[in-house]
Design a protein around this motif. Structure first.
Motif, short mmCIF file in Angstrom:
data_model
loop_
_atom_site.label_atom_id
_atom_site.label_comp_id
_atom_site.label_asym_id
_atom_site.label_seq_id
_atom_site.Cartn_x
_atom_site.Cartn_y
_atom_site.Cartn_z
N GLY A 68 28.35 -22.23 -48.73
CA GLY A 68 27.15 -22.45 -49.74
C GLY A 68 27.01 -21.18 -50.43
N LEU A 69 26.83 -21.06 -51.49
CA LEU A 69 26.48 -19.64 -52.19
C LEU A 69 25.64 -18.59 -51.39
CD1 LEU A 69 27.35 -18.17 -54.70
CD2 LEU A 69 25.23 -18.74 -55.88
N GLY A 70 25.91 -17.57 -51.14
CA GLY A 70 24.82 -16.60 -50.35
C GLY A 70 25.24 -16.60 -48.92
N ARG A 71 26.12 -17.48 -48.49
CA ARG A 71 26.36 -17.80 -46.99
C ARG A 71 27.76 -17.02 -46.51
NH1 ARG A 71 24.75 -22.39 -44.41
NH2 ARG A 71 25.78 -21.60 -42.57
N ARG A 72 27.53 -16.15 -45.61
CA ARG A 72 28.77 -15.62 -45.31
C ARG A 72 29.85 -16.58 -44.69
NH1 ARG A 72 24.97 -11.71 -43.42
NH2 ARG A 72 25.28 -9.61 -44.39
N PRO A 73 31.04 -16.15 -45.11
CA PRO A 73 32.25 -16.93 -44.54
C PRO A 73 32.67 -16.57 -43.10
CG PRO A 73 33.19 -15.34 -45.89
CD PRO A 73 31.63 -15.44 -46.09
N ASP A 74 33.17 -17.29 -42.19
CA ASP A 74 33.79 -17.07 -40.94
C ASP A 74 34.44 -15.51 -40.87
OD1 ASP A 74 32.65 -19.15 -39.64
OD2 ASP A 74 34.29 -20.21 -39.80
N LEU A 75 34.13 -14.60 -40.14
CA LEU A 75 34.60 -13.32 -40.35
C LEU A 75 34.75 -12.73 -39.02
CD1 LEU A 75 32.32 -10.82 -39.75
CD2 LEU A 75 31.50 -11.58 -41.81
N GLY A 76 36.05 -11.84 -38.98
CA GLY A 76 36.34 -11.22 -37.64
C GLY A 76 36.10 -9.88 -38.06
N PHE A 77 35.80 -8.86 -37.10
CA PHE A 77 35.67 -7.53 -36.94
C PHE A 77 36.21 -6.69 -36.05
CE2 PHE A 77 32.22 -4.52 -38.97
CZ PHE A 77 32.82 -3.36 -38.39
N VAL A 78 37.16 -5.97 -36.36
CA VAL A 78 37.88 -5.14 -35.47
C VAL A 78 37.49 -3.47 -35.18
CG1 VAL A 78 40.56 -4.26 -34.75
CG2 VAL A 78 40.17 -6.69 -35.95
N PHE A 79 37.12 -3.32 -34.34
CA PHE A 79 36.46 -1.73 -34.46
C PHE A 79 37.43 -0.77 -34.16
CE2 PHE A 79 33.23 -4.80 -33.46
CZ PHE A 79 32.15 -4.50 -34.10
N GLN A 80 37.00 0.39 -34.17
CA GLN A 80 37.93 1.62 -34.05
C GLN A 80 38.52 1.76 -32.65
OE1 GLN A 80 36.13 5.45 -34.96
NE2 GLN A 80 35.58 4.59 -36.99
N GLU A 149 39.65 -18.51 -36.61
CA GLU A 149 40.19 -18.69 -37.87
C GLU A 149 39.22 -18.14 -39.06
OE1 GLU A 149 40.44 -23.05 -38.04
OE2 GLU A 149 42.04 -23.01 -36.27
N ALA A 150 39.15 -16.74 -38.94
CA ALA A 150 38.35 -16.03 -39.72
C ALA A 150 38.77 -15.97 -41.16
CB ALA A 150 38.09 -14.76 -39.28
N LYS A 151 38.07 -16.20 -42.06
CA LYS A 151 38.71 -16.11 -43.49
C LYS A 151 38.46 -14.61 -43.96
CE LYS A 151 36.81 -20.73 -44.68
NZ LYS A 151 36.75 -21.02 -43.65
N LEU A 152 37.70 -13.73 -43.39
CA LEU A 152 37.57 -12.58 -43.67
C LEU A 152 37.97 -11.61 -42.37
CD1 LEU A 152 36.72 -9.98 -45.77
CD2 LEU A 152 34.52 -10.61 -45.08
N LEU A 153 38.84 -10.51 -42.44
CA LEU A 153 39.08 -9.80 -41.40
C LEU A 153 38.54 -8.33 -41.89
CD1 LEU A 153 39.95 -9.62 -38.40
CD2 LEU A 153 42.10 -9.03 -39.31
N LEU A 154 37.50 -7.91 -41.13
CA LEU A 154 37.08 -6.38 -41.36
C LEU A 154 37.61 -5.55 -40.39
CD1 LEU A 154 33.34 -7.24 -42.16
CD2 LEU A 154 35.08 -7.10 -43.89
#
Length: 255
Positions: A68-80, A149-154
């Motif tokens: 929904g608008l304003g909801r974060r999609p599934d995301l993954g975070f790869v740190f240093q 199955e993250a849509k966004l990978l940071l």
């Protein structure tokens, strides 16, 4: 609409440091975007704000890719750093987000094994972090970020501590993985060469307090092989990106 829209975001810390000031950036679905800037310019802070790990002092971060608008999609975070649990296997490390989400053991282990295969670590499922090289540990970290199955990978300078040969190999492998699965990638780096090799677009940030002062499209096609990394086109794009970074720094210094 962009997947993520950052508008006039500022971030102040309790110690009085202003990390970001008036930062605006659009992130398009499915693109590979690098955020380029010198150490200490607020790149990592921007990534954490996008991930929801911190809140901006001012400005807005809007989403169009969630449920929904304003909801974060599934995301993954790869740190240093890979930040793996040393007492358990690569498979269990990758499966951790699924375990926390309540996924059944058989399913989470199958999905974790599949994710390890995607990053070139099939056969290392039962290996412990102490048995893996630095590059292999980072592959495990990437697999863990993608297993949901993250849509966004940071990615926050994930290869900065690795030797040059390993770093180049992982850059190539990351692009192959992105082309297969087409997640949206936001890659923080202070390397002009890395940003040009990886990206479709580069957002260039000023010194602290950071803000995006320039954006540069990288028109080279994919796949990008070692041949691209030694080409005249690559060298010209690196000079252009380096010039944009120098301009950003000069603009900030004159402000």
């Amino acid at each position: 609409m962009p997947l993520v829209r950052v508008r006039d975001v500022s971030k102040d810390f309790a110690n009085g440091v202003r990390a970001l000031e008036g930062t605006s950036l659009d992130i398009e679905a499915g693109e590979f975007l690098s955020v380029l800037g010198p150490s200490g310019c607020g790149k990592s802070t921007l990534l954490r704000l996008i991930a929801g790990l911190a809140e901006p002092t001012a400005g807005t971060i809007d989403w169009s890719g969630g449920e929904g608008l304003g909801r974060r999609p599934d995301l993954g975070f790869v740190f240093q750093e890979p930040t793996l649990m040393p007492w358990t296997t690569a498979l269990a490390n990758v499966a951790l987000p699924l375990k926390l989400a309540g996924v059944a053991r058989s399913e989470r282990e199958a999905r974790a094994a599949d994710a390890l295969g995607h990053v070139g670590l099939a056969g290392f499922e039962r290996s412990y972090p102490r048995e893996l090289s630095g590059g292999m540990k980072m592959r495990v970290s990437i697999a863990r970020a993608l297993v949901t199955e993250a849509k966004l990978l940071l990615m926050d300078e994930p290869f900065a501590a690795l030797d040059e040969i390993t770093r180049r190999r992982l850059n190539t492998d990351l692009l192959e993985l992105w082309q297969r699965t087409r997640f949206t990638a936001v890659f923080v780096t202070h390397s002009v060469f890395e940003s040009v090799f990886l990206s479709q677009r580069i957002a260039v940030m000023s010194a602290r307090p950071g803000r995006v002062l320039s954006e540069l499209a990288i028109p080279a096609g994919y796949p990008r092989t070692e041949a691209f990394g030694t080409s005249a086109e690559y060298a010209a794009l690196c000079r252009l990106a380096s010039g944009r970074l120098s301009e950003a720094m000069a603009t900030q210094g004159a402000a």
